[in-house]
Design a protein around this motif. Structure first.
Motif, short mmCIF file in Angstrom:
data_model
loop_
_atom_site.label_atom_id
_atom_site.label_comp_id
_atom_site.label_asym_id
_atom_site.label_seq_id
_atom_site.Cartn_x
_atom_site.Cartn_y
_atom_site.Cartn_z
N LYS A 21 44.26 57.49 34.28
CA LYS A 21 45.62 57.92 33.46
C LYS A 21 46.13 56.44 32.90
N GLY A 22 45.51 55.35 33.08
CA GLY A 22 46.07 54.08 32.48
C GLY A 22 44.89 53.12 32.68
N ALA A 23 45.08 52.05 31.99
CA ALA A 23 44.04 51.03 32.01
C ALA A 23 43.64 50.43 33.35
N VAL A 64 36.10 49.25 32.31
CA VAL A 64 37.01 50.23 31.89
C VAL A 64 38.32 50.03 33.02
N GLU A 65 37.82 49.67 34.21
CA GLU A 65 38.91 49.28 35.02
C GLU A 65 39.81 48.07 34.99
N ARG A 66 39.24 47.01 34.03
CA ARG A 66 40.06 45.97 33.71
C ARG A 66 40.84 46.34 32.47
N GLY A 67 40.69 47.55 31.92
CA GLY A 67 41.46 47.79 30.91
C GLY A 67 40.70 47.21 29.49
N ASP A 68 39.37 46.63 29.60
CA ASP A 68 38.94 46.20 28.45
C ASP A 68 38.37 47.34 27.30
#
Length: 442
Positions: A21-23, A64-68
């Motif tokens: 749902k978000g970075a 993906v979890e870090r928002g990269d």
């Protein structure tokens, strides 16, 4: 999930996709738990270790979890075994989940396909590697060359010889990207005429307009002397269309896409498939903010057929589609339905044709020539370290990578849609290739 076409016996990775749902919606542990790759029968495959595949998943999920990255699709194949993993979403901010059949803009991963298409026409006698392009591309006949790369655009000398077909394949036609710092008038002139090198696709209405613009400018170097990125393969696309007597996409579809079962590959995405096209982003180097480079859906530049399709970087494809092409290349031109290229053609494509002297005057990314050479529209890895690919293939500037390795039989495909910040491999590329080789067993 659907089994890969043409693989009735191999194993297939099944992943339960996590919807972001978000970075930063989930921690790495939770993300890994929601989308842990496993084989269909729950056992280790003979070509890969289950622990290695899980480490690959964890490494990609962490990006993906870090928002990269909003999402990623990975594929490893060895023999009949195919393992895929779809992680994250098609865009930041609650987009739909990433899918195995997501259609990616593959950018410069288009180049090896253009090289293979050229060799097919050479085999059929419609082109010769050592012939000047003047016969089919008169716009590029009688070239003039800058006296020095940073000099005035009108300060030129005659070309010492014509541009050859092989010069296009090896990116030695004499023009392309200038990687050295400085203010070069020729770069400004190329950009003004719409023939510059960069992530933007050409807006030329047709090949004739683009060739006329390029032909109005001098070459930067003498033909055959210096490797310069990108432009040679763009020119090659126009040459392929004229040599085959067909629009480029029609030729590629009839001779490569349809025989290989590449049903989602082309220069645009049909309306009924646009829901599978993710958002492409670039990152502001100052703020770190992700900015949309190309949106999804009908607003994407890939929702319409281009006037002049770019053989250098204009294709879209999926992991399974590109696997079919890579397998054909790994099998030295053969595929389950017969043969597309001769072994000799594949051998020529995957031979380093750039001399040490030429590499010395052809800058790209730091240390580029220490580890690789260049064949016919494909990279030839000559030395590797952990985190490097092996064998033959190439990367795409929108965040994609594929190499096939005859030594181990590995094919690796990494598909993201975050544009590369520099010619140096992004961290996700390094983690993917390190993990891919660590996952091999036997």
């Amino acid at each position: 999930m659907m089994r890969r076409r043409g693989n009735g016996t191999g194993s297939e990775t099944i992943s339960r996709r996590n919807v972001l749902k978000g970075a930063g919606a989930l921690g790495v542990a939770a993300l890994a738990g929601c989308s842990r790759p496993e084989t269909r029968d729950g056992t280790d495959a003979s070509g890969f270790s289950q622990a290695g595949l899980e480490r690959l998943h964890a490494a990609m999920a962490a990006h993906v979890e870090r928002g990269d990255l909003p999402g990623v699709v990975t594929l490893l194949a060895r023999g009949d075994e195919v393992h895929t993993d779809a992680i994250g979403s098609l865009g930041f901010g609650g987009a739909a989940p990433m899918r195995r059949d997501t259609i990616f803009r593959i950018a410069s991963m288009s180049k090896p396909l253009a090289g293979a298409a050229t060799m097919l026409l050479v085999e059929e006698g419609k082109l010769r590697l050592d012939e000047p392009v003047d016969r089919l591309l008169p716009e590029l006949a009688h070239r003039r060359v800058l006296k020095r790369p940073d000099g005035p655009v009108d300060d030129t000398v005659p070309a010492q010889r014509p541009i050859l077909v092989s010069d296009l394949l090896t990116l030695r036609l004499g023009t392309g990207a200038i990687m050295s710092p400085g203010d070069y008038p020729i770069v400004q002139a190329m950009n003004e005429r719409g023939v510059g090198v960069g992530p933007e696709l050409s807006t030329a209405p047709n090949a004739e307009a683009w060739l006329a613009a390029l032909g109005s400018l001098p070459l930067i170097h003498q033909p055959g002397e210096v490797w310069m990125y990108d432009t040679g393969i763009t020119v090659l696309g126009a040459l392929l269309a004229r040599a085959s007597g067909q629009p480029l996409e029609t030729f590629l579809r009839e001779r490569f896409f349809e025989p290989l079962g590449m049903k989602d590959t082309g220069f645009s995405v049909p309306a009924e498939k646009l829901e599978r096209l993710p958002t492409t982003y670039f990152r502001n180097p100052e703020s770190g903010e992700f900015i949309v480079f190309d949106p999804p859906g009908k607003d994407s530049r890939f929702s319409q057929s281009p006037g002049f399709p770019s053989a250098a970087g204009g294709l879209v494809s999926t992991a399974d589609d590109y696997l079919a092409f890579a397998r054909m290349m790994l099998n030295r031109g053969a595929y389950p339905g017969g043969r597309i290229l001769s072994e000799h053609s594949v051998s020529l494509m995957t031979t380093d044709h750039i001399t040490p002297a030429q590499k010395a005057v052809s800058p790209f990314s730091p240390g580029f020539w220490d580890k690789q050479g260049w064949g016919y529209a494909v990279s030839v890895i000559t030395r590797h370290e952990p985190g490097d690919p092996r064998g033959f293939g190439w990367d795409g500037g929108y965040g994609t990578s594929c190499y096939w390795d005859p030594e181990t039989g590995l094919i690796g495909i990494l598909l993201t849609q975050r544009t590369m910040d520099s010619p140096t491999a992004p961290a996700a590329f390094v983690d993917f290739w390190r993990s891919a080789y660590e996952a091999l067993q036997g």
